[in-house]
Write an enzyme that holds these catalytic residues in place. Structure first.
Site, PDB file in Angstrom:
ATOM      1  N   ASP A 148      -2.858  -7.660  -6.377  1.00 40.46           N
ATOM      2  CA  ASP A 148      -1.870  -7.035  -7.270  1.00 40.46           C
ATOM      3  C   ASP A 148      -2.287  -7.325  -8.715  1.00 40.46           C
ATOM      4  O   ASP A 148      -2.619  -8.450  -9.074  1.00 40.46           O
ATOM      5  CB  ASP A 148      -0.475  -7.607  -6.989  1.00 40.46           C
ATOM      6  CG  ASP A 148       0.623  -6.769  -7.607  1.00 40.46           C
ATOM      7  OD1 ASP A 148       1.445  -6.236  -6.852  1.00 40.46           O
ATOM      8  OD2 ASP A 148       0.660  -6.648  -8.855  1.00 40.46           O
ATOM      9  N   ILE A 149      -2.268  -6.259  -9.529  1.00 40.29           N
ATOM     10  CA  ILE A 149      -2.745  -6.356 -10.918  1.00 40.29           C
ATOM     11  C   ILE A 149      -1.823  -7.220 -11.787  1.00 40.29           C
ATOM     12  O   ILE A 149      -2.242  -7.788 -12.792  1.00 40.29           O
ATOM     13  CB  ILE A 149      -2.877  -4.925 -11.496  1.00 40.29           C
ATOM     14  CG1 ILE A 149      -3.860  -4.840 -12.617  1.00 40.29           C
ATOM     15  CG2 ILE A 149      -1.543  -4.349 -11.895  1.00 40.29           C
ATOM     16  CD1 ILE A 149      -4.210  -3.397 -13.011  1.00 40.29           C
ATOM     17  N   GLN A 197      11.094  -0.304  -5.702  1.00 42.18           N
ATOM     18  CA  GLN A 197       9.784   0.326  -5.492  1.00 42.18           C
ATOM     19  C   GLN A 197       9.338   1.028  -6.773  1.00 42.18           C
ATOM     20  O   GLN A 197      10.105   1.788  -7.378  1.00 42.18           O
ATOM     21  CB  GLN A 197       9.842   1.337  -4.328  1.00 42.18           C
ATOM     22  CG  GLN A 197       8.475   1.893  -3.953  1.00 42.18           C
ATOM     23  CD  GLN A 197       8.506   2.789  -2.713  1.00 42.18           C
ATOM     24  OE1 GLN A 197       9.576   3.189  -2.252  1.00 42.18           O
ATOM     25  NE2 GLN A 197       7.335   3.100  -2.178  1.00 42.18           N
ATOM     26  N   HIS A 204       3.341   0.110   0.777  1.00 44.52           N
ATOM     27  CA  HIS A 204       2.550  -1.103   0.557  1.00 44.52           C
ATOM     28  C   HIS A 204       3.373  -2.317   0.925  1.00 44.52           C
ATOM     29  O   HIS A 204       4.603  -2.302   0.831  1.00 44.52           O
ATOM     30  CB  HIS A 204       2.069  -1.196  -0.895  1.00 44.52           C
ATOM     31  CG  HIS A 204       3.178  -1.105  -1.893  1.00 44.52           C
ATOM     32  ND1 HIS A 204       3.699   0.094  -2.302  1.00 44.52           N
ATOM     33  CD2 HIS A 204       3.863  -2.058  -2.548  1.00 44.52           C
ATOM     34  CE1 HIS A 204       4.662  -0.117  -3.185  1.00 44.52           C
ATOM     35  NE2 HIS A 204       4.794  -1.422  -3.345  1.00 44.52           N
ATOM     36  N   HIS A 261       3.686  -6.396   0.068  1.00 44.66           N
ATOM     37  CA  HIS A 261       3.292  -7.502  -0.807  1.00 44.66           C
ATOM     38  C   HIS A 261       3.110  -8.765   0.035  1.00 44.66           C
ATOM     39  O   HIS A 261       3.965  -9.089   0.871  1.00 44.66           O
ATOM     40  CB  HIS A 261       4.403  -7.815  -1.813  1.00 44.66           C
ATOM     41  CG  HIS A 261       4.751  -6.715  -2.760  1.00 44.66           C
ATOM     42  ND1 HIS A 261       4.302  -6.693  -4.057  1.00 44.66           N
ATOM     43  CD2 HIS A 261       5.523  -5.616  -2.621  1.00 44.66           C
ATOM     44  CE1 HIS A 261       4.802  -5.622  -4.671  1.00 44.66           C
ATOM     45  NE2 HIS A 261       5.549  -4.951  -3.829  1.00 44.66           N
TER      46      HIS A 261
END
Ligand code: 5GP
Ligand code: ZN
Length: 140
Positions: free
Chosen positions: A33-34, A96, A102, A104
């Site tokens: 995750d960025i 979201q 996706h 996490h």
């Protein structure tokens, strides 16, 4: 135009935008995750576009869930967190922000009070190092 044309995660799958990858198989992709909520925060996505849990095909859901377990086990081995939070959001009201299914994977430390989203973009070098630690701990 298909929904996937503008989807940021589909662009990552196609290689049109970069991501720091942890794992890839025929049906799923895992990348860092960025904007991590904690060190080691990774995302697992199906390669076939689906907005969320309500829309994803069962085969992709199973494939993604299998990958979540594999990567969570690897994160446990590599980073030894006190716990691992698994989060999956459906709809804006649920938090979201990216409308491609996706999951996490968020390593947690005892007493840590964090949400699903981090506050700042991570240093790419740190993400690369964490990705490689998790990758090395993946069981084949
Ligand atoms: P959601 O809020 O939809 O449950 O989670 C979306 C997650 O995707 C967020 O944690 C956010 O930081 C991450 N994210 C958004 N855009 C990108 C991107 O371009 N690259 C990566 N690696 N993560 C992203
Ligand atoms: Zn997509």
């Amino acid at each position: 135009m298909p929904e996937s044309t503008h989807c940021i995660f589909c662009k990552i799958i196609r290689g049109n935008i970069p991501a720091i990858k942890v794992h890839e198989d025929d049906h799923t992709l895992t990348f860092m995750d960025i904007q991590p909520a904690s060190p080691g925060h990774a995302l697992v996505i199906p390669k076939t576009h689906a907005a969320n849990l309500l829309e994803i095909a069962e085969a992709d859901l199973l494939a993604a869930t299998r990958t979540v377990q594999r990567v969570a086990r690897a994160a446990q081995k590599a980073l030894a967190p006190d716990g691992i939070r698994i989060v999956q959001t459906n709809g804006t009201a649920a938090g979201q922000t990216v409308f491609h299914y996706h999951v996490h994977i968020i390593p947690m430390q005892e007493g840590q009070r964090i949400g699903t989203h981090g506050r700042a973009l991570a240093n790419p070098e740190e993400l690369k190092a964490l990705a490689s630690q998790i990758r090395d701990a993946l069981e084949h």
